[in-house]
Design an enzyme around this catalytic site. Structure first.
Site, mmCIF file in Angstrom:
data_model
loop_
_atom_site.group_PDB
_atom_site.id
_atom_site.type_symbol
_atom_site.label_atom_id
_atom_site.label_comp_id
_atom_site.label_asym_id
_atom_site.label_seq_id
_atom_site.Cartn_x
_atom_site.Cartn_y
_atom_site.Cartn_z
ATOM 1 N N ASP A 47 -12.117 -7.448 -24.626
ATOM 2 C CA ASP A 47 -11.568 -6.124 -24.917
ATOM 3 C C ASP A 47 -11.597 -5.820 -26.412
ATOM 4 O O ASP A 47 -11.849 -4.692 -26.826
ATOM 5 C CB ASP A 47 -10.117 -6.027 -24.429
ATOM 6 N N GLU A 49 -13.665 -6.671 -28.658
ATOM 7 C CA GLU A 49 -14.981 -6.268 -29.130
ATOM 8 C C GLU A 49 -15.244 -4.815 -28.742
ATOM 9 O O GLU A 49 -15.744 -4.015 -29.539
ATOM 10 C CB GLU A 49 -16.060 -7.190 -28.513
ATOM 11 N N ASP A 51 -12.983 -2.554 -28.293
ATOM 12 C CA ASP A 51 -12.123 -1.736 -29.164
ATOM 13 C C ASP A 51 -12.721 -1.575 -30.554
ATOM 14 O O ASP A 51 -12.638 -0.507 -31.160
ATOM 15 C CB ASP A 51 -10.729 -2.369 -29.286
ATOM 16 N N LYS A 135 -13.561 5.562 5.330
ATOM 17 C CA LYS A 135 -13.154 6.935 5.032
ATOM 18 C C LYS A 135 -12.000 6.847 4.029
ATOM 19 O O LYS A 135 -10.877 6.501 4.383
ATOM 20 C CB LYS A 135 -12.721 7.661 6.302
ATOM 21 N N CYS A 431 32.175 -6.542 6.545
ATOM 22 C CA CYS A 431 31.001 -6.858 7.350
ATOM 23 C C CYS A 431 31.173 -6.271 8.757
ATOM 24 O O CYS A 431 32.205 -6.502 9.396
ATOM 25 C CB CYS A 431 30.829 -8.372 7.426
ATOM 26 N N CYS A 434 31.677 -9.446 11.280
ATOM 27 C CA CYS A 434 32.831 -10.360 11.267
ATOM 28 C C CYS A 434 34.025 -9.825 10.492
ATOM 29 O O CYS A 434 35.074 -10.453 10.466
ATOM 30 C CB CYS A 434 32.418 -11.717 10.714
ATOM 31 N N CYS A 455 30.685 -15.817 10.188
ATOM 32 C CA CYS A 455 30.101 -14.548 10.625
ATOM 33 C C CYS A 455 29.076 -14.816 11.726
ATOM 34 O O CYS A 455 28.124 -15.574 11.527
ATOM 35 C CB CYS A 455 29.438 -13.858 9.438
HETATM 36 S S1 IVH Z 1 -19.029 12.500 4.071
HETATM 37 C C1 IVH Z 1 -21.082 16.069 5.462
HETATM 38 N N1 IVH Z 1 -18.060 10.125 3.609
HETATM 39 O O1 IVH Z 1 -13.425 13.074 4.492
HETATM 40 C C2 IVH Z 1 -20.065 15.044 5.393
HETATM 41 N N2 IVH Z 1 -16.555 11.989 3.618
HETATM 42 O O2 IVH Z 1 -15.373 15.079 5.198
HETATM 43 C C3 IVH Z 1 -19.319 15.126 4.133
HETATM 44 N N3 IVH Z 1 -14.216 11.352 3.093
HETATM 45 O O3 IVH Z 1 -12.330 15.446 2.603
HETATM 46 C C4 IVH Z 1 -18.323 14.069 3.955
HETATM 47 N N4 IVH Z 1 -14.590 9.213 2.842
HETATM 48 O O4 IVH Z 1 -13.574 13.748 1.130
HETATM 49 C C5 IVH Z 1 -17.781 11.441 3.747
HETATM 50 N N5 IVH Z 1 -17.338 7.956 3.192
HETATM 51 C C6 IVH Z 1 -17.082 9.270 3.314
HETATM 52 C C7 IVH Z 1 -15.783 9.780 3.151
HETATM 53 C C8 IVH Z 1 -15.548 11.161 3.317
HETATM 54 C C9 IVH Z 1 -13.682 10.176 2.807
HETATM 55 C C10 IVH Z 1 -13.461 12.627 3.176
HETATM 56 C C11 IVH Z 1 -14.029 13.774 2.431
HETATM 57 C C12 IVH Z 1 -13.524 14.997 3.154
HETATM 58 C C13 IVH Z 1 -13.188 14.470 4.512
HETATM 59 C C14 IVH Z 1 -14.052 15.127 5.551
#
Ligand code: IVH
Length: 695
Positions: A47, A49, A51, A135, A431, A434, A455
């Site tokens: 770190d 370096e 900085d 997701k 308590c 008890c 208790c």
């Molecule tokens: S693809 C055409 N991949 O889910 C499809 N969406 O899409 C576009 N989300 O609010 C989305 N992880 O932000 C895609 N691996 C992923 C995702 C993802 C989260 C969210 C995205 C959106 C919601 C519906």
């Protein structure tokens, strides 16, 4: 003449390009290091370096203000303040995604079947190749780069028009401000801004210390941070980013890249400096999608960030084009959710529970709510301070979280839902079990019942602990039976267990003669034990299994431990002042000594003798985590062997874990080990390690 001379003696004309070149070089260097640090998680320089070079660049820029550009690493935290967030029309709309909430198998199968039907495939055709991704539970972001420079960042909004949050997104270190050479002149990267759980916890901790507002979950904290008007606030909220797609991009005809698959596109984004999740996989057909859903689901709690499902996408881009869109959703992608880990519900009351050590835990009684895959009616509120901090009152609508096998907890109150005055919760002074006084010791967050084994609640817990598998191992003496025995006043102290007879057992409701005989046999069998088990079973505060073993090894015989002074106890490996005092206090109580004497009189016995020879401590200082089912050894046997060699056996994997020993059906712990690069051994590998011939 003089002119000539002057010409010769004058310094070389200042090369105005020089500082510009130097500045460019320093920025490149810093960007390169930052990418390694923030995106790849592989720092290559200390770190200090980083900085030093950062300050060098700052100094140069201060001397040449005209050379400062908004994409310089020094400009990340700029504190730009907006009057309001400006609308941004997306050139390519930001779509939503169809959601399958069905069970594991059917969600993926329904999607695969739909895709095959729409592509006109028959059963004879080969499996479709998909990309499966987590997701991410954050908020969608579109990042626009022109000639390799970040020019705009916009939220999704309604999909057509979002909000300009460029000033805030610039503070996120995982998002490159400039891209390396070779990227298309126009590039829009789509992905998710989120907050890692550890960053979220630290943020809340800080907010608490400073008396600020805390956030209910990482997604809310991230969304709030992104939509700030003042970017210096965003800069204090640690955000991260994962790329998962593209918006507008220079077409192949005009020098843009030609991708064949979604996966190839993701790999390219990665090579351009964007973070792409390590969990992204190629999966063939519904079967592999189901497997992915299961595998990610099992490791969900071990991931450093929140997810709410997985996303499946058809990998080939030509097939994606053929499938097209249905209103606002692509036909080539689907989200497959997991059960929500957080839900809102109403608090109908607050009760308290009394634990083994007398700890009084306030528990919220909830209107039943389906969360984390089960119906939850109670959630812990931890202690009075947590209740006050969160401002929870009866009647409030609260957010309840249940992740994995963790006890459900109330994470926060939904604002603005309280109607009318509700008094604050008060800790009972007596308590509820008890009637003994309830106290809170100085410097402690928890209230305790002072009743001790008088208790019934503490007695029940003490008996269950005594009977536990790793203590006296009394098979069949579970919750229900202990409740009955204590409530019927058959058992008042631990030795009463060994005075149980067939008649008093059969007298209990739902106790058949056969089961009663089994319990008696288990009690009889448990009498032959070991000193560490017996010591652990007594339930002395702060004396866990490891300490019990250390004590037994050090003193050899129980009487020596019972009579040891605090100084003598402090000489034991890993015993500090608090533990020494707890042991001393326990054995100073005449009734505790009486319990020990009576247990012995009932026939509880263990081999006593000179101080046991310690096995060679070849794993001293190492921490090992066991997961899954080993082929021949039981979990307990493996734990004993590891501990005998000096290892500490822990329950969860972290950077400090030395080894993970994994058997069949290992789940999230194995995934975590792989993610952190912790060495993984199988049973044979563990035995080799213990024999001194392994890793
Ligand atoms: S693809 C055409 N991949 O889910 C499809 N969406 O899409 C576009 N989300 O609010 C989305 N992880 O932000 C895609 N691996 C992923 C995702 C993802 C989260 C969210 C995205 C959106 C919601 C519906």
């Amino acid at each position: 003449m003089t002119d000539n001379l002057d010409l010769f003696s004058a310094p070389a004309p200042v090369d105005i390009a020089q500082p510009a070149i130097k500045i460019e070089a320093l920025r490149d260097q810093l960007n390169h290091w930052a990418h390694q640090y923030y995106v790849l998680d592989e720092p290559t320089v200390p770190d200090a370096e980083y900085d030093r070079v950062f300050r060098e660049l700052q100094a140069l820029e201060a001397a040449h203000p005209d050379l400062v550009t908004p994409d310089s690493p020094t400009q990340r935290v700029i504190g730009a303040v907006m009057e309001g967030l400006a609308p941004v029309r997306h050139t390519v709309p930001m779509l939503s995604i169809h959601t399958e909430t069905d069970t594991e198998a059917t969600g993926a199968q329904a999607f695969d079947a739909r895709v095959r039907r729409e592509l006109g495939l028959t059963e004879a055709d080969p499996a479709i190749e998909y990309v499966a991704e987590p997701k991410f539970d954050g908020l969608a972001m579109s990042l626009r780069y022109e000639n390799g420079r970040l020019v705009q960042a916009a939220t999704r909004g309604d999909g057509e028009v979002g909000e300009d949050v460029t000033h805030n997104i610039r503070t996120i270190r995982q998002i490159p401000l400039t891209l390396r050479e070779g990227v298309p002149p126009l590039l829009e990267v789509r992905g998710e801004v989120y907050m890692r759980r550890a960053d979220f916890d630290a943020l809340n901790e800080r907010q608490r210390e400073q008396g600020g507002k805390t956030f209910v979950n990482p997604r809310n904290a991230a969304a709030g941070a992104v939509r700030q008007l003042d970017s210096s606030i965003t800069a204090q909220r640690p955000l991260s980013f994962f790329a998962y797609g593209l918006g507008a991009i220079t077409p192949p005809g005009e020098g843009g890249p030609q991708f064949r698959t979604h996966f190839e596109m993701l790999q390219t984004l990665k090579s351009w400096g964007f973070p792409v999740a390590a969990q992204v996989r190629i999966a063939a057909g519904a079967t592999e999608l189901v497997a992915f859903h299961q595998q990610v689901g099992a490791s969900r709690d071990a991931l450093p960030y929140d997810i709410d499902g997985v996303v499946y996408k058809v990998n080939r881009l030509d097939l994606q084009r053929d499938l097209g869109f249905k209103t606002r959703e692509p036909r080539w992608a689907v989200a497959h959710k997991y059960p929500a880990q957080e839900m809102a519900t109403r608090i109908e009351g607050i009760d308290v529970q009394v634990g083994r050590t007398g700890k009084i835990t306030p528990v919220a009684r909830l209107a039943p709510v389906f969360v984390g895959g089960v119906t939850v009616t109670n959630a812990t509120l931890h202690n009075l301070f947590e209740i006050r901090k969160k401002g929870v009152r009866v009647g409030d609508t609260v957010i309840v979280r249940r992740a994995g096998d963790v006890i459900p907890e109330v994470v926060g109150v939904m604002p603005g839902k309280r109607t009318g005055y509700v008094p604050n919760f008060r800790m009972p002074t007596a308590c509820p079990v008890c009637g003994s006084a309830v106290v809170r010791e100085k410097g402690e967050a928890n209230h305790r019942c002072t009743g001790g084994l008088f208790c019934a609640a503490q007695r029940k817990e003490a008996i269950l602990h005594f009977a536990a598998r790793r203590a006296m191992d009394i098979e069949g003496l579970g919750d229900k039976l202990v409740d009955q025995l204590v409530d019927a006043n058959v058992i008042r102290t631990l030795p009463d267990l060994y005075r149980l007879g067939l008649t008093s057992l059969i007298a209990l409701e739902r106790m058949a003669e056969k089961s009663a005989q089994n319990v008696l046999a288990a009690l009889e069998k448990s009498k032959q034990t070991t000193l560490p088990r017996f010591l652990f079973a007594l339930g002395i505060r702060h004396v866990g299994e490891a300490t019990a073993k250390d004590l037994a090894r050090h003193f050899g015989v129980l009487d020596a431990i019972m009579d040891a002074t605090e100084e003598q106890l402090l000489a034991v490996n890993d015993v500090g002042p608090i533990v020494a005092k707890a042991i001393r206090t326990f054995f100073e109580q005449p009734h505790n000594r009486e319990v020990v004497e009576q247990l012995r009189a009932c026939g509880v016995a263990w081999p006593e003798g000179p101080v046991a020879e310690r096995a060679p401590q070849i794993l001293a200082g190492k921490t090992v985590v066991l997961t899954g089912t080993l082929p021949t050894l039981s979990r307990d046997a493996a734990k004993d062997m590891l501990e005998a060699a000096g290892a500490k056996v822990a329950g969860s994997v972290s950077k400090k874990t030395s080894y993970v020993v994994a058997g069949a059906e290992a789940g999230s712990k194995l995934a975590k080990a792989e993610e952190l690069g912790v060495p993984v051994l199988d049973e044979a590998g563990m035995l080799a390690l213990l024999a001194g011939t392994g890793a």
